[in-house]
Design an enzyme around this catalytic site. Structure first.
Site, PDB file in Angstrom:
ATOM      1  N   ARG A  72       0.825  -1.220   0.000  1.00 28.41           N
ATOM      2  CA  ARG A  72       0.000   0.000   0.000  1.00 28.41           C
ATOM      3  C   ARG A  72       0.855   1.265   0.000  1.00 28.41           C
ATOM      4  NH1 ARG A  72      -2.742  -3.677   2.959  1.00 28.41           N
ATOM      5  NH2 ARG A  72      -1.636  -3.004   4.821  1.00 28.41           N
ATOM      6  N   GLU A 103       5.599  -9.268  16.610  1.00 31.81           N
ATOM      7  CA  GLU A 103       5.128  -9.746  17.908  1.00 31.81           C
ATOM      8  C   GLU A 103       5.379 -11.258  18.028  1.00 31.81           C
ATOM      9  OE1 GLU A 103       1.212  -8.366  18.597  1.00 31.81           O
ATOM     10  OE2 GLU A 103       1.215  -9.029  20.690  1.00 31.81           O
TER      11      GLU A 103
END
Ligand code: AMP
Length: 197
Positions: free
Chosen positions: A82, A119
């Site tokens: 994007r 994460e």
């Protein structure tokens, strides 16, 4: 040469004045928040409605360019995928080149790569080895800064290739994730829209 520059100026002047002004609020309102995408608990900021409207689209590109017009940017490094949507017109607006920053294995030629922690697990950004040349001042652009991990890794990649950093540009900053704290502390950061939820 002068004729060419003259034409370019007239074209830009015409382009800048051929659209009505829209407010930052209108851009903010156009970003669609999609709950639980791509996973439960993520509020996804979808910028594609801006692309559907030529007035909003142009305004977004101008707002992205504004803080960096005098920053001597030679290339915009857009983070896939994007970051290509607004990064390409941003590069054109700044009379700069464009570097695609891609995830592992997508670029066909020799690359520099930089791994970074997620994460859970790790990810990697890559750039062609000839993308940065001596004297380049690179503006890193992404659609959204969330945790800042990808943008921070991209900055390291640019440094590894010998480039100078002109700053970071984002259409959307998610304030609640404090991503800017992971970026180089003295870097210029130009978010157009900030969200606190
Ligand atoms: P990060 O490394 O955490 O800053 O985010 C990496 C990329 O994931 C960003 O450039 C976005 O394209 C995408 N992303 C992460 N969180 C969101 C979100 N809440 N909405 C839209 N895109 C997101």
């Amino acid at each position: 040469m002068h004729f060419h520059l003259g034409i370019q100026f007239v074209f830009r002047f015409f382009r800048m004045n051929s659209f009505p002004e829209v407010s930052v609020q209108a851009l903010h309102d156009a970003v669609r928040t999609v709950p639980d995408f791509p996973q439960p608990g993520i509020a996804f900021k979808d910028v594609t409605p801006i692309l559907l409207d030529p007035v909003l689209f142009r305004q977004a590109v101008e707002a992205l360019a504004e803080p960096f017009r005098d920053a001597g940017v030679t290339k915009v490094a857009g983070i896939e995928a994007r970051g290509f949507l607004f990064g390409l017109p941003l590069a054109e607006e700044l009379d700069a080149g464009f570097i695609p920053i891609r995830k592992q294995g997508k670029l066909p030629w020799r690359t520099y790569r930089m791994e970074y922690d997620l994460e859970y697990g790790a990810d990697c950004v890559e750039m062609h080895m000839d993308a940065v040349v001596q004297g380049d001042r690179i503006l890193i652009h992404g659609d959204v800064i969330a945790t800042g991990g990808t943008a921070a890794a991209t900055a390291k990649l640019i440094r590894k290739a010998g480039g100078e950093l002109a700053g970071f540009s984002f259409l959307v900053e998610l304030d609640y994730l404090s991503g800017r704290e992971r970026l180089e502390s003295d870097a210029a950061i130009g978010p157009v829209l900030r969200f606190d939820a």
